[in-house]
Write an enzyme that holds these catalytic residues in place. Structure first.
Site, short mmCIF file in Angstrom:
data_model
loop_
_atom_site.label_atom_id
_atom_site.label_comp_id
_atom_site.label_asym_id
_atom_site.label_seq_id
_atom_site.Cartn_x
_atom_site.Cartn_y
_atom_site.Cartn_z
N ASN A 176 -35.87 14.79 -8.59
CA ASN A 176 -36.14 13.36 -8.68
C ASN A 176 -37.46 12.95 -8.04
O ASN A 176 -38.05 11.95 -8.42
CB ASN A 176 -34.99 12.55 -8.04
N GLN B 98 -31.90 13.83 -13.64
CA GLN B 98 -33.30 13.51 -13.98
C GLN B 98 -33.78 14.31 -15.19
O GLN B 98 -34.94 14.16 -15.61
CB GLN B 98 -34.22 13.78 -12.78
N CYS C 26 -32.95 6.38 -2.53
CA CYS C 26 -31.88 6.45 -1.53
C CYS C 26 -32.43 6.72 -0.14
O CYS C 26 -31.77 6.48 0.86
CB CYS C 26 -30.89 7.56 -1.85
N THR D 287 -23.18 10.46 -8.72
CA THR D 287 -22.66 10.72 -7.37
C THR D 287 -21.17 11.05 -7.44
O THR D 287 -20.70 12.01 -6.80
CB THR D 287 -22.91 9.50 -6.46
N SER E 85 -26.12 10.48 -14.96
CA SER E 85 -25.99 9.02 -14.78
C SER E 85 -26.67 8.31 -15.93
O SER E 85 -27.79 8.68 -16.31
CB SER E 85 -26.67 8.58 -13.49
N ALA E 86 -26.05 7.22 -16.43
CA ALA E 86 -26.62 6.49 -17.57
C ALA E 86 -27.86 5.68 -17.19
O ALA E 86 -28.77 5.52 -18.00
CB ALA E 86 -25.56 5.55 -18.15
N HIS E 87 -27.89 5.18 -15.93
CA HIS E 87 -28.95 4.21 -15.61
C HIS E 87 -30.32 4.85 -15.43
O HIS E 87 -31.32 4.15 -15.25
CB HIS E 87 -28.57 3.40 -14.36
N1 PLP Z 1 -29.04 13.42 -8.46
C1 PLP Z 1 -30.32 13.09 -8.66
C2 PLP Z 1 -31.32 14.18 -8.94
C3 PLP Z 1 -30.72 11.74 -8.62
O1 PLP Z 1 -31.98 11.42 -8.84
C4 PLP Z 1 -29.74 10.76 -8.35
C5 PLP Z 1 -30.12 9.34 -8.23
O2 PLP Z 1 -31.22 9.01 -7.84
C6 PLP Z 1 -28.41 11.17 -8.16
C7 PLP Z 1 -28.10 12.50 -8.21
C8 PLP Z 1 -27.32 10.16 -7.91
O3 PLP Z 1 -27.15 9.36 -9.04
P1 PLP Z 1 -26.37 7.96 -8.96
O4 PLP Z 1 -26.97 7.21 -7.83
O5 PLP Z 1 -26.63 7.34 -10.28
O6 PLP Z 1 -24.95 8.27 -8.74
#
Ligand code: PLP
Length: 391
Positions: free
Chosen positions: A149, A177, A323, A70, A197-199
């Site tokens: 996602n 993703q 989200c 993000t 993102s690492a998680h």
């Molecule tokens: N972009 C995509 C395609 C995602 O799936 C996500 C998280 O679900 C994000 C951006 C945002 O990632 P983060 O919440 O780790 O910042």
């Protein structure tokens, strides 16, 4: 419990946790300090940078560590908007809210369709509209999602980025993703910026990466001590960065060994449901998808009713992205693919992981089949429609 919501987040791998722990204890020094112990921490951060860069086919000096995708997305797209002005950046209709809301500069505003490229019924970006919009002269930058996602749909980033560059337009790709699930090679696929993102790949939460191609300019979102080559000020999240590095190493190994196996487990799950249930539709099954993702429309059911039965039965999955769970409007991803609001509300996303086993697949399929039958029975016996009230 079967955890099949790995597109929302993944458990931290044991090796990742083990590598992080010393940096939460005796190796706690600030990597910008001048003494030897701090220089050792700096070296570890740089090694993690190389590990992350290597997974995405980038050079270490092209990686900026951030607090997550993000933040990476906000940094790049806010910079582009500042440079080129509102309405100058084209997203795509199935992008994550992290992209759409930055482009709208508002967490609630819906973007006008003219600033988003549509997708077809499989969720694939319509290249003819992409080209037309690029040729219009009003687009200075584009943002697209490598792998979706919700559906797992993989876009042809190579061609789309090439077309954008031919039109003199900057390219950002949301690779959250894709990384760790499919090959990502930024030496081959020419984009200017990419966010991760690492998680989502068995690393820790609160750490991400922003790829800035050598020679590209990315103004900072955060000002301060000038860390991360001035693009992202703030003392580095050292334990998180170390964990991201190890997660990247593990993902590189997994990609070689386990991708096909994961895809075959996902396909077995879908085949099992198709054999046992009528009126279900696997989203985007005709195009390339990430091997772990299965998004299924269960006609006559709401996803909320199914989740209400599946969770106590021991299967954790989701309706749309994590989200969007707090505001249960139908998924913008699925409606952009032409689904009605009712169809979109009937979709459940199952996202598997490299830890998924065939036993889990069989068990999960049984749970889903029985939940769908129960909800449909309730509907047909005029008990329904089944509504779910959340306090
Ligand atoms: N972009 C995509 C395609 C995602 O799936 C996500 C998280 O679900 C994000 C951006 C945002 O990632 P983060 O919440 O780790 O910042």
């Amino acid at each position: 419990m079967i955890y099949w919501d790995n597109n929302a987040t993944t458990p931290v791998a044991d090796e990742v946790l083990e590598a992080m722990l010393p940096y939460l204890k005796n190796k706690f020094m600030n990597p910008s300090a001048g003494y030897q112990a701090a220089l050792d921490v700096r070296r570890a951060v740089d090694e993690a940078r190389s590990q992350v860069a290597s997974l995405m086919g980038a050079d270490p000096d092209e990686i900026i560590f951030t607090s997550g995708a993000t933040e990476s997305i906000n940094t790049v797209l806010s910079g582009m908007l500042q440079r080129f002005g509102p309405g100058s950046i084209m997203g795509t209709a199935t992008d994550h809210d992290a992209v759409l809301h930055v482009l709208a500069q508002d967490n609630n505003r819906i973007l006008p369709p003219s600033t988003l490229c549509p997708v077809d019924q499989q969720g694939v970006i319509d290249q003819s509209v992409w080209k037309k919009r690029l040729a219009s002269g009003s687009v200075c930058g584009v943002s697209l999602t490598w792998a979706n996602n919700e559906t797992g749909v993989i876009q042809d980033v190579l061609s789309l980025a090439q077309l954008a560059h031919e039109a003199g337009v900057l390219v950002h790709v949301d690779g959250v993703q894709a990384l760790g699930k499919i090959p990502v090679d930024l030496h081959r696929v020419d984009v200017d910026f990419a966010s991760f993102s690492a998680h989502k790949m068995h690393g820790p939460k609160g750490v991400g990466a922003l790829y800035v191609k050598r020679g590209s300019v990315c103004p900072p979102l955060l000002y301060g001590g000038g860390q991360e080559r001035g693009v992202r000020s703030g003392t580095e999240n050292v334990p998180g960065i170390i964990g991201f590095g190890v997660a990247a190493q593990l993902a590189a190994r997994r990609l070689q060994d386990e991708t096909r196996q994961l895809e075959s487990l996902r396909n077995s799950f879908e085949e099992c449901l198709l054999r046992s249930l009528d009126h279900i539709r696997i989203m985007s099954s005709a195009v390339s998808r990430t091997p772990n993702t299965s998004c299924i429309a269960f006609c006559g059911c709401t996803a909320q009713a199914l989740l209400l039965l599946l969770e106590p039965a021991g299967l954790l999955c989701s309706a749309g992205s994590a989200c969007s769970t707090s505001h249960p409007r139908p998924s913008h991803v699925l409606t952009a693919m032409g689904l009605s609001n009712e169809e979109a509300r009937s979709c459940v996303r199952f996202s598997l992981s490299s830890q998924t086993t065939i036993e889990e697949v069989e068990l999960a399929a049984g749970l889903v089949i029985s939940a769908v039958r129960r909800v449909r029975l309730a509907q047909s016996s005029r008990t329904g429609p089944v509504l779910v009230y959340r306090p």
